[in-house]
Design an enzyme around this catalytic site. Structure first.
Site, PDB file in Angstrom:
ATOM      1  N   HIS A  40       0.839  -1.208   0.000  1.00  0.00           N
ATOM      2  CA  HIS A  40       0.000   0.000   0.000  1.00  0.00           C
ATOM      3  C   HIS A  40       0.872   1.255   0.000  1.00  0.00           C
ATOM      4  O   HIS A  40       0.708   2.135  -0.849  1.00  0.00           O
ATOM      5  CB  HIS A  40      -0.914  -0.032   1.230  1.00  0.00           C
ATOM      6  N   GLU A  41       1.810   1.328   0.933  1.00  0.00           N
ATOM      7  CA  GLU A  41       2.634   2.536   1.044  1.00  0.00           C
ATOM      8  C   GLU A  41       3.505   2.728  -0.198  1.00  0.00           C
ATOM      9  O   GLU A  41       3.671   3.840  -0.700  1.00  0.00           O
ATOM     10  CB  GLU A  41       3.499   2.499   2.300  1.00  0.00           C
ATOM     11  N   HIS A  52       1.630   4.172  -3.019  1.00  0.00           N
ATOM     12  CA  HIS A  52       1.532   5.638  -2.945  1.00  0.00           C
ATOM     13  C   HIS A  52       2.719   6.284  -3.671  1.00  0.00           C
ATOM     14  O   HIS A  52       2.597   7.320  -4.312  1.00  0.00           O
ATOM     15  CB  HIS A  52       1.509   6.121  -1.493  1.00  0.00           C
ATOM     16  N   GLU A  99      -6.058   6.299  -2.320  1.00  0.00           N
ATOM     17  CA  GLU A  99      -6.089   5.256  -1.289  1.00  0.00           C
ATOM     18  C   GLU A  99      -6.568   3.920  -1.867  1.00  0.00           C
ATOM     19  O   GLU A  99      -6.062   2.857  -1.508  1.00  0.00           O
ATOM     20  CB  GLU A  99      -7.002   5.681  -0.142  1.00  0.00           C
ATOM     21  N   HIS A 117      -9.761   8.102   3.141  1.00  0.00           N
ATOM     22  CA  HIS A 117      -9.785   6.702   3.566  1.00  0.00           C
ATOM     23  C   HIS A 117     -11.220   6.204   3.687  1.00  0.00           C
ATOM     24  O   HIS A 117     -11.523   5.057   3.386  1.00  0.00           O
ATOM     25  CB  HIS A 117      -9.082   6.538   4.918  1.00  0.00           C
TER      26      HIS A 117
HETATM   27 ZN   LIG Z   1      -2.682   5.259   2.184  1.00  0.00          ZN
END
Ligand SMILES: [Zn+2]
Length: 927
Positions: A410-411, A414, A434, A502
């Site tokens: 996930h990170e 980004h 997100e 989110h």
């Molecule tokens: Zn995130």
């Protein structure tokens, strides 16, 4: 004068409300899909999607036009060759990147400039296929804003712009500790556009101790905050995240020492010994530096120190070390081993499956910092900080956040997004940011671990971090939660999770995850990646995202049936043009997509509000309309480039403030008035040094508060029967209480205000009624505080019926304010709403008619997280007292109420993700 921790006056602190309305609308405009062509079955991929607020199309597909030559020049020449189709001036485009997602595919991403200044979110993409003489354009699209005419030099001094950015933090404690990093000028799109200076403002949240990092755009022509939102990209919505802003760090990512590649072993967080790629140093020791891939992967241990120390890695920081190739136990317990291995797994997924060389596509170093705390306290979160991954040390219910592969994926995604579509981190574009991070986080985990898509845990994010509870209960999010726009979209303002980045992400992420279940996973991964790398641009909303995925599907060669499957997945989550109109509401719309520097005013069956159309817009004109019947809003303000707002009306005329450059090129604030039925605009007051606030109108009286910039003393000013305003004298040593949300009330020849003075032993604050005809105070309700003791906050003096109302918060009940009232004849004080009520008014602000008082309930974050039900709502109760009831059952945030007549209230409503001006004649009561 005692120090009061107050919000700044609305004329100065208006940025928050303005930015809320503006940025919400940035992502709220539905795209106009082309009508279906002739034929029995509609093609699921739109051939042409018109732009919103621009003549340039959002999407053009189905092209096969020859475009020989180098990619950048071929793409530019293509746009130039079709001016009627694109309406784009290629001279305003600068090549940002050429993305190569396959051997014969190149996507040229252009950035739009206006007069040499970048346009926020102005990106246009041209997709080329084939090689050499056979190269052709397949499709094009994005956001290019036609019609920008905004000036390109600032009219407001740089120091003032910086101060305004800092003042956008309305909490005085946060304001005091804040810094503002100047990020340069930018043109905000919409209409004529708007020149702004971009600042990254950093401070600490006094309530949580967590960081405040906000991207703030200050209008450089008019001197007001135009747009502001949270800058962080944490893994989940929380009170604390990491401190660095996305993209803020200019320095290159640290690489650490290189050394010689080697293989060793290390314990992971669960104590299992795993092989690790490491680097042997010249002194014979080893470090967690993986040199086996084009991108060097380095892992650092934060050793439980505060995450703020790692906004930039300290100059002397080095990756985790070991004297030998077998790393010690601490490498496992810190999460460093897991982060190190996970980073390699994520890199391999992007390279092997999608052909991408690292986060930036150029094999730049990949850096992780693990085991950081929030000032020594547990830190159950992780983030991409614009340059590297930062993992918190967990808490009683979560392991070290470095340990989860889906969180790492996930990170790191980004980071991929930052180097591709760079989706703006607010509203729907932020929720897609997100959603894409969630999608790839989970896709990477299930692919690497061999987890079936049908496995109950496949759709969960961060479930492997859970120490207690079931994975379903503890996971950060789940992509199979079946949420839809129409049923579930969280209608939140930007103050909350940057507009739900989110909280609304699984609506879009759920549709993507459905595709991974119904198409084969590899096809779905390629499809979603192609949409991200080749089609999406920073300000895209959910419907743009749907069209991007569909067009990416066509370019991948998906058949008609598969494309229908893609369309159905978005349909199932309510992601289709015009979804906002299907969200249930019980209010009457007066102005859709209202974008206002402050809330509306209402009275006598009319509303008045400064509002602009288009995404962010330039000037803000003042409009009026009926609250009782459908009407087309009419413009009250003169034709100029200023921001008009902060208005009042009694139903016959309006009075308001105009901020910006006047026709002589002088910056300042002006008090204006005009009849609602037309006629001349009259100027009552104008100043470059003093900021009038709290303008009020009643019949032929117009009043406002003026604060002396040198002494800080506030005075009420009154214009009676059209005469120039004069200062109303206060007794010697008396002042108006500064920094209230609304300082003045004017009705039927009476003024209500809050007066303050000191005696020998105490400070007095007094709700006061002043008679214009008598020229003196006629009723006063003093509240004394012993010197040195903490004083209550009094606010919002409001004349209603035969009473003066105000809000009052006792020390020790922060925010739990009472609504009190005093009779106009001075006969005594009553309490409409007791102190400490869970329905206490937010910002201590109330609005009232002679019959009813209305306020926005203070919205406290529930322990189980935000939901529509928990967002702040409006409540109303009789001015004679009674039980507060809901004004409207609309599910989103309801804000800026203005009482009109009887029980009728006008307010701004974020239920559909925009900011609509709406009304109800009477409360809904039970919801
Ligand atoms: Zn995130």
């Amino acid at each position: 004068m005692q120090h009061r921790s107050r919000p700044t006056p609305k004329a100065l602190g208006a940025g928050a409300a303005l930015s809320l309305a503006l940025a919400l609308t940035l992502s709220a405009a539905p795209a106009l899909a082309a009508p279906p062509g002739p034929g029995a079955e509609r093609d699921p991929v739109p051939a042409l999607v018109a732009g919103e607020g621009t003549a340039a199309p959002q999407l053009v597909t189905g092209l096969a036009e020859a475009a020989p030559g180098g990619a950048g020049e071929a793409a530019r020449a293509h746009l130039a060759a079709h001016p009627d189709r694109y309406r784009i001036d290629p001279a305003q485009l600068t090549e940002l990147a050429v993305e190569r997602t396959a051997a014969d595919r190149r996507t040229v991403r252009f950035q739009q400039y206006h007069g040499g200044i970048p346009v926020l979110g102005g990106q246009y993409l041209v997709r080329l296929v084939g090689d050499g003489a056979g190269q052709r354009v397949e499709s094009a699209g994005g956001k290019y804003f036609t019609g920008l005419t905004a000036p390109t030099t600032a009219a407001v001094p740089a120091a003032t712009l910086r101060r305004l950015a800092l003042d956008s933090l309305t909490d005085q404690r946060a304001r005091t500790a804040a810094t503002a990093e100047d990020r340069g000028p930018v043109v905000l799109p919409g209409g004529a556009g708007r020149l702004a200076q971009h600042f990254t403002v950093r401070s600490t949240d006094p309530a949580t101790g967590g960081p405040l990092v906000r991207e703030v755009y200050v209008d450089a022509t008019r001197g007001v905050v135009a747009l502001a939102h949270d800058a962080r990209s944490p893994y989940r919505a929380a009170d604390a995240g990491t401190g660095a802003a996305r993209g803020a760090a200019a320095a290159a990512a640290p690489t650490g020492p290189s050394g010689e590649p080697a293989t060793g072993s290390a314990p992971d967080l669960l104590g299992r010994t795993v092989p690790v790629s490491i680097a042997r140093q010249s002194d014979g020791s080893y470090r967690l530096v993986d040199l086996t891939r084009p991108a060097t992967i380095s892992t650092y241990d934060g050793t439980g120190r505060d995450y703020r120390e790692f906004g930039r890695l300290p100059a002397d920081a080095l990756p985790v070390a070991s004297p030998g190739p077998d790393f010690p136990a601490a490498t496992g317990t810190s999460g460093a081993t897991d982060a190190h291995v996970n980073a390699g797994t994520v890199y391999d997924f992007y390279r092997d499956r999608l052909g991408r060389d690292g986060l930036d596509g150029k094999g730049s170093p990949i850096t992780s910092v693990v085991n950081v705390s929030n000032g020594g306290r547990p830190f159950p979160n992780a983030s991409w900080d614009g340059q590297k991954m930062v993992y918190g040390n967990g808490d009683a219910t979560h392991r070290q956040f470095a340990a989860a592969l889906d969180v790492a994926g996930h990170e790191m995604t980004h980071g991929v997004i930052q180097h591709t579509a760079d989706l703006e981190y607010s509203g729907q574009s932020g929720a897609m940011n997100e959603a894409l991070a969630d999608y790839f986080g989970n896709a990477i985990e299930v692919t690497a671990r061999g987890i079936a898509m049908t496995d109950p845990g496949a759709a969960l994010l961060g479930e492997s971090l859970c120490l207690t509870g079931t994975p379903e209960a503890c996971a950060g999010r789940r992509l199979d939660d079946r949420r839809t726009t129409v049923d579930d979209y969280l209608g939140a303002g930007l103050e909350l999770d940057s507009g739900g980045v989110h909280l609304n992400s699984t609506i879009f992420g759920g549709a993507l995850w459905d595709l991974r279940r119904t198409l084969d996973p590899l096809t779905a991964d390629r499809l979603v990646y192609r949409a991200l790398a080749e089609f999406l641009t920073p300000l895209d909303d959910f419907v743009d995202g749907r069209n991007a995925v569909l067009a990416a599907g066509r370019s991948l060669g998906l058949g008609r049936a598969e494309l229908r499957t893609v369309a159905a997945a978005f349909d199932a989550h309510g992601i289709r043009a015009g979804w906002q109109s299907r969200v249930r509401t019980d209010s009457r719309p007066l102005l859709r997509g209202a974008m206002a520097p402050t809330g509306p005013a209402a009275g006598g069956g009319h509303w008045v509000m400064g509002s602009t159309s288009g995404p962010v817009g330039g000037a803000v004109p003042l409009y009026t309309g009926s609250t009782t019947a459908p009407s087309t809003p009419t413009r009250l303000s003169p034709e100029d480039e200023r921001i008009h707002g902060w208005a009042a009306t009694d139903g016959t005329s309006a009075a308001w403030l105009a901020i910006g450059l006047d026709d002589t090129g002088t910056w300042g604030t002006e008090v204006l008035t005009r009849s609602l039925s037309g006629g001349p605009v009259r100027s009552l007051f104008k100043s470059s040094a003093q900021s009038p606030v709290s303008v009020q109108v009643s019949g032929t009286d117009i009043a406002f508060v003026l604060t002396d910039g040198d002494t800080g003393r506030s005075r009420a000013m009154l214009s009676h029967d059209g005469a120039p305003p004069v200062e109303l004298p206060l007794p010697e040593g008396h002042d108006l209480v500064p920094y209230t949300s609304s300082s003045l009330s004017l009705r039927n020849g009476l003024l209500g205000w809050l007066e303050t003075w000191t005696t020998g032993e105490s400070t007095v604050q007094a709700p006061t009624v002043y008679s214009i005809a008598a020229g003196r105070t006629t009723a006063q309700y003093p509240v004394s505080t012993a010197n040195g003791a903490e004083a209550p906050f009094l606010d919002s003096p409001t004349l209603a019926g035969d009473r003066l109302l105000w809000t009052q918060t006792a020390p020790g009940h922060p925010g739990g304010g009472a609504i009190r009232s005093g009779a106009l004849n001075g006969s005594g004080v009553g309490e409409l709403l007791p102190a400490g009520s869970p329905l206490a008014p937010a910002d201590l602000a109330i609005t009232a008619t002679d019959r009813a008082v209305t306020f926005q309930q203070r919205g406290d974050k529930p322990a189980d997280g935000w939901s529509n039900a928990a967002l702040p709502k409006l409540y109303q109760l009789p001015v004679t007292g009674g039980t507060p009831v809901r004004v409207s059952c609309n599910r989103g945030t309801q804000f800026h109420p203005a009482a009109d007549q009887g029980n009728r209230v006008v307010w701004l409503d974020a239920t559909t993700g925009g900011s609509d001006l709406v009304t109800r004649d009477r409360p809904a009561a039970a919801c």
